[in-house]
Enzyme design. Structure first.
Site, PDB file in Angstrom:
ATOM      1  N   ILE A  87       1.090  -1.421   0.045  1.00 48.81           N
ATOM      2  CA  ILE A  87      -0.191  -0.116   0.501  1.00 48.81           C
ATOM      3  C   ILE A  87       0.706   1.346   0.334  1.00 48.81           C
ATOM      4  CG2 ILE A  87      -1.536   1.263   1.277  1.00 48.81           C
ATOM      5  CD1 ILE A  87      -2.705  -1.441   0.351  1.00 48.81           C
ATOM      6  N   ASN A 101      -4.424  -5.812   7.479  1.00 46.43           N
ATOM      7  CA  ASN A 101      -4.602  -6.468   6.598  1.00 46.43           C
ATOM      8  C   ASN A 101      -4.989  -8.298   7.117  1.00 46.43           C
ATOM      9  OD1 ASN A 101      -2.844  -7.916   3.940  1.00 46.43           O
ATOM     10  ND2 ASN A 101      -1.762  -8.068   5.414  1.00 46.43           N
ATOM     11  N   HIS A 103      -2.812 -11.864   6.946  1.00 46.86           N
ATOM     12  CA  HIS A 103      -2.048 -12.968   6.482  1.00 46.86           C
ATOM     13  C   HIS A 103      -2.074 -14.191   6.912  1.00 46.86           C
ATOM     14  CE1 HIS A 103       2.392 -13.336   4.990  1.00 46.86           C
ATOM     15  NE2 HIS A 103       2.580 -14.041   6.024  1.00 46.86           N
TER      16      HIS A 103
HETATM   17  C1  GAR Z   1      -5.749 -15.891   1.522  1.00 50.14           C
HETATM   18  O1  GAR Z   1      -5.740 -16.994   2.283  1.00 50.14           O
HETATM   19  C2  GAR Z   1      -4.665 -14.710   2.438  1.00 50.14           C
HETATM   20  O2  GAR Z   1      -4.978 -14.595   3.763  1.00 50.14           O
HETATM   21  C3  GAR Z   1      -3.392 -14.423   1.183  1.00 50.14           C
HETATM   22  O3  GAR Z   1      -4.429 -14.285   0.197  1.00 50.14           O
HETATM   23  C4  GAR Z   1      -5.079 -15.122   0.259  1.00 50.14           C
HETATM   24  C5  GAR Z   1      -6.837 -14.935  -0.359  1.00 50.14           C
HETATM   25  O4  GAR Z   1      -7.678 -16.158  -0.179  1.00 50.14           O
HETATM   26  N1  GAR Z   1      -3.613 -13.093   1.495  1.00 50.14           N
HETATM   27  C6  GAR Z   1      -1.996 -12.805   1.548  1.00 50.14           C
HETATM   28  O5  GAR Z   1      -1.138 -13.749   1.398  1.00 50.14           O
HETATM   29  C7  GAR Z   1      -1.568 -11.252   2.187  1.00 50.14           C
HETATM   30  N2  GAR Z   1       0.102 -12.147   2.286  1.00 50.14           N
HETATM   31  P1  GAR Z   1      -9.309 -15.382  -1.012  1.00 50.14           P
HETATM   32  O6  GAR Z   1      -8.641 -14.151  -2.426  1.00 50.14           O
HETATM   33  O7  GAR Z   1      -9.545 -16.265  -1.466  1.00 50.14           O
HETATM   34  O8  GAR Z   1      -9.499 -14.157  -0.355  1.00 50.14           O
END
Ligand code: GAR
Length: 189
Positions: A87, A101, A103
């Site tokens: 961001i 966020n 994670h």
């Molecule tokens: C989720 O597991 C989230 O925690 C991760 O991306 C995935 C999105 O899934 N985020 C990260 O890794 C951020 N660093 P979604 O599109 O099905 O919600």
């Protein structure tokens, strides 16, 4: 009505969990989905739900106009739900303390640039960790380093593949993220 703005880059299962959680709410609703990938599943979700979406590029994300576009939706909270770009500072400064966020690991472990989605779960398994989980945290200028709001844990099984582990972690995400948003909004009323 409090306004929830979601940033997402992928399939959008967390976005869907938030939308569903607030569907009947009389106090908050998802007003905008911001996405950096035209082919992302979350765009279909936005269309099906009739929620406005904003497609961004590296260029438009880096410009000040984005702040004005976001302000039109008066966000009470901005939720990064699987959003993979850093961001920019002008957005962080324009919306202090209201960007969070999720994670898919127990930060500070397995965070930082390049640590997202399956990369995280692959690294957790490679290190023979016995548990993993989620971290919901405030967003500041550094990747994955803002103060934690909550963490939840799950087991890592010896037999897990990254996909199997990601499914267990996603269940935690879908349960806790909408509730974390609800708490945040309750206390910011
Ligand atoms: C989720 O597991 C989230 O925690 C991760 O991306 C995935 C999105 O899934 N985020 C990260 O890794 C951020 N660093 P979604 O599109 O099905 O919600």
């Amino acid at each position: 009505m409090q306004s929830i703005v979601i940033f997402a880059s992928g399939g959008g299962s967390n976005a869907a969990a938030i939308i569903n959680h607030f569907r009947e709410s009389t106090t908050a609703r998802v007003t905008l989905i911001v996405c950096n990938k035209p082919e992302a599943g979350v765009i279909e979700i936005a269309k099906n739900e009739g929620i406005p979406f904003l497609l961004i590029s590296k260029k438009t994300f880096g410009e000040l106009l984005i702040v004005e576009q976001l302000r039109e939706f008066s966000p009470s909270i901005i939720v990064l739900a699987g959003f993979l770009w850093k961001i920019p500072e002008h957005i962080i400064h324009a919306f202090p303390g209201i960007i969070i966020n999720i994670h898919p690991a127990l930060l500070p472990s397995y965070g930082g640039k390049g640590m997202h989605g399956q990369h995280v779960h692959t690294a957790v398994l490679a290190n023979n960790e016995r548990e993993s989980g989620i971290t919901i945290h405030y967003v500041n200028e550094a990747y994955d380093e803002g103060n934690a709001i909550l963490q939840a844990r799950c087991a890592v099984l010896k037999s897990d593949t990254p996909v199997e582990l990601s499914k267990r972690v996603l269940k935690l995400e879908h349960f806790y993220l909408p509730r974390a948003v609800e708490f945040f909004l309750f206390f910011s009323r």
